[in-house]
Write a protein that holds these residues in place. Structure first.
Motif, short mmCIF file in Angstrom:
data_model
loop_
_atom_site.label_atom_id
_atom_site.label_comp_id
_atom_site.label_asym_id
_atom_site.label_seq_id
_atom_site.Cartn_x
_atom_site.Cartn_y
_atom_site.Cartn_z
N LEU A 125 0.82 -1.21 0.00
CA LEU A 125 0.00 0.00 0.00
C LEU A 125 0.86 1.26 0.00
O LEU A 125 0.50 2.27 -0.62
N VAL A 126 2.01 1.22 0.67
CA VAL A 126 2.94 2.35 0.64
C VAL A 126 3.50 2.50 -0.77
O VAL A 126 3.58 3.60 -1.32
N GLU A 127 3.86 1.37 -1.40
CA GLU A 127 4.39 1.37 -2.77
C GLU A 127 3.39 1.96 -3.76
O GLU A 127 3.76 2.69 -4.67
N LYS A 128 2.11 1.63 -3.57
CA LYS A 128 1.06 2.12 -4.46
C LYS A 128 0.63 3.54 -4.09
O LYS A 128 -0.28 4.10 -4.70
N GLU A 129 1.30 4.11 -3.09
CA GLU A 129 1.04 5.48 -2.63
C GLU A 129 -0.39 5.69 -2.16
O GLU A 129 -0.96 6.77 -2.32
N LEU A 130 -0.98 4.65 -1.57
CA LEU A 130 -2.31 4.78 -0.98
C LEU A 130 -2.22 5.12 0.50
O LEU A 130 -3.14 5.72 1.06
N ILE A 131 -1.10 4.73 1.13
CA ILE A 131 -0.84 5.11 2.52
C ILE A 131 0.58 5.64 2.61
O ILE A 131 1.39 5.40 1.71
N GLU A 132 0.85 6.36 3.70
CA GLU A 132 2.19 6.91 3.89
C GLU A 132 2.52 6.93 5.38
O GLU A 132 1.63 6.85 6.22
N GLU A 133 3.80 7.03 5.65
CA GLU A 133 4.24 7.15 7.04
C GLU A 133 3.87 8.53 7.54
O GLU A 133 4.05 9.52 6.84
N ARG A 134 3.34 8.58 8.77
CA ARG A 134 2.91 9.85 9.35
C ARG A 134 3.66 10.16 10.65
O ARG A 134 3.12 10.76 11.55
N GLY A 135 4.88 9.71 10.75
CA GLY A 135 5.66 9.97 11.95
C GLY A 135 5.78 8.71 12.80
O GLY A 135 5.54 7.60 12.34
N ARG A 136 6.15 8.93 14.05
CA ARG A 136 6.35 7.80 14.97
C ARG A 136 5.60 8.06 16.26
O ARG A 136 5.44 9.20 16.69
N GLY A 147 -1.05 6.63 7.63
CA GLY A 147 -2.30 7.30 7.28
C GLY A 147 -2.48 7.25 5.77
O GLY A 147 -1.57 6.90 5.04
N THR A 148 -3.66 7.61 5.31
CA THR A 148 -3.95 7.58 3.88
C THR A 148 -3.36 8.82 3.20
O THR A 148 -3.02 9.79 3.84
N THR A 149 -3.27 8.77 1.88
CA THR A 149 -2.67 9.84 1.07
C THR A 149 -3.73 10.53 0.21
O THR A 149 -4.88 10.06 0.13
N LYS A 150 -3.33 11.58 -0.47
CA LYS A 150 -4.23 12.22 -1.44
C LYS A 150 -4.52 11.27 -2.59
O LYS A 150 -5.60 11.32 -3.18
N ASN A 151 -3.57 10.41 -2.91
CA ASN A 151 -3.80 9.42 -3.96
C ASN A 151 -4.93 8.48 -3.57
O ASN A 151 -5.73 8.07 -4.41
N CYS A 155 -8.19 7.91 -5.81
CA CYS A 155 -8.57 6.57 -6.29
C CYS A 155 -9.98 6.18 -5.88
O CYS A 155 -10.66 5.44 -6.58
N PHE A 156 -10.42 6.67 -4.72
CA PHE A 156 -11.75 6.32 -4.22
C PHE A 156 -12.75 7.45 -4.43
O PHE A 156 -13.84 7.42 -3.87
N SER A 157 -12.39 8.44 -5.25
CA SER A 157 -13.26 9.57 -5.59
C SER A 157 -13.83 10.27 -4.36
O SER A 157 -15.03 10.51 -4.27
N LEU A 158 -12.96 10.58 -3.41
CA LEU A 158 -13.36 11.30 -2.21
C LEU A 158 -12.67 12.64 -2.19
O LEU A 158 -11.52 12.75 -2.59
N SER A 159 -13.35 13.69 -1.72
CA SER A 159 -12.64 14.95 -1.59
C SER A 159 -11.96 15.06 -0.23
O SER A 159 -10.96 15.71 -0.09
N ASP A 160 -12.50 14.39 0.77
CA ASP A 160 -11.82 14.29 2.06
C ASP A 160 -12.37 13.09 2.82
O ASP A 160 -13.33 12.45 2.40
N LEU A 161 -11.77 12.77 3.95
CA LEU A 161 -12.12 11.56 4.70
C LEU A 161 -13.52 11.60 5.28
O LEU A 161 -14.09 10.55 5.59
N SER A 162 -14.11 12.78 5.42
CA SER A 162 -15.47 12.85 5.96
C SER A 162 -16.48 12.20 5.01
O SER A 162 -17.60 11.89 5.42
N GLU A 163 -16.09 11.99 3.75
CA GLU A 163 -16.98 11.35 2.78
C GLU A 163 -16.94 9.82 2.85
O GLU A 163 -17.66 9.16 2.10
N LEU A 164 -16.10 9.26 3.72
CA LEU A 164 -16.09 7.80 3.88
C LEU A 164 -17.45 7.36 4.37
O LEU A 164 -18.06 8.03 5.20
#
Length: 193
Positions: A125-136, A147-151, A155-164
């Motif tokens: 998922l990191v390779e596909k740029e769907l998630i990324e490291e957000r610190g430690r 956490g999730t990325t803008k990608n 990919c899921f046609s969302l403008s932000d996470l509130s649309e989940l």
């Protein structure tokens, strides 16, 4: 510049960028307030729809991007001879859902939810740029947070996470998922080590 010229210039800037552009950057570029940028993006979107364009304006959190419409993806793939990407496995979708709804999370949290090792899926998922490291996490061992990325949003046609979509309500006979997974920091540190 009149309204039509502004829309054309806005379209040209988004097209040239190729990447999402922040509202602030667009406001600076066009010397307008952020609210006016949002209105201009809406007007451009309406214009593209009215003209039957193959392009659309995407809003991704606080950014805008010019993109092709989904229905033309097959033609674009053929034109650029893009090989079909492998779809996400059910395991990858599960991990993505756990991260999207609970972010930022550690790998051990994901594994606790799923009950199996998921280091390979997380790497994919990191390779596909769907998630990324957000610190430690500030605990012994300093585990990585994901956490999730803008990608992911794109990919899921969302403008932000509130649309989940909202999660289904838990069966009253079974503890709420949040209660099952709630750990205090000490328990989480034990799980990480």
């Amino acid at each position: 510049m009149n309204k039509e010229q502004t829309l054309s210039a806005f379209e040209a800037v988004l097209f040239s960028s190729g990447e999402p552009m922040s509202i602030e950057r667009l406001a600076q570029t066009f010397e307008m307030k952020p609210e006016k940028v949002e209105k201009t993006a809406e007007e451009l979107s309406e214009k593209l729809i009215k003209n039957g364009s193959g392009l659309t304006v995407l809003r991704l959190e606080n950014t805008y991007q010019l993109a092709t419409k989904e229905e033309y993806a097959e033609y674009i793939k053929r034109a650029f001879d893009i090989k079909r990407r492998t779809p996400l496995s059910p395991a990858a979708l599960e991990v993505l859902a756990v991260i999207a709804y609970n972010q930022p999370v550690t790998r051990s949290f994901i594994e606790q939810v799923r009950g199996v090792d998921c280091s390979g899926v997380v790497s994919t998922l990191v390779e596909k740029e769907l998630i990324e490291e957000r610190g430690r996490l500030e605990l012994p061992g300093r585990p990585l947070l994901y956490g999730t990325t803008k990608n992911f949003l794109r990919c899921f046609s969302l403008s932000d996470l509130s649309e989940l979509p909202s999660l289904p309500k838990a069966n009253p006979e079974v503890n709420d998922l949040g209660e099952q997974l709630s750990l205090d920091e000490g328990e989480l540190a034990e799980a990480e080590s």
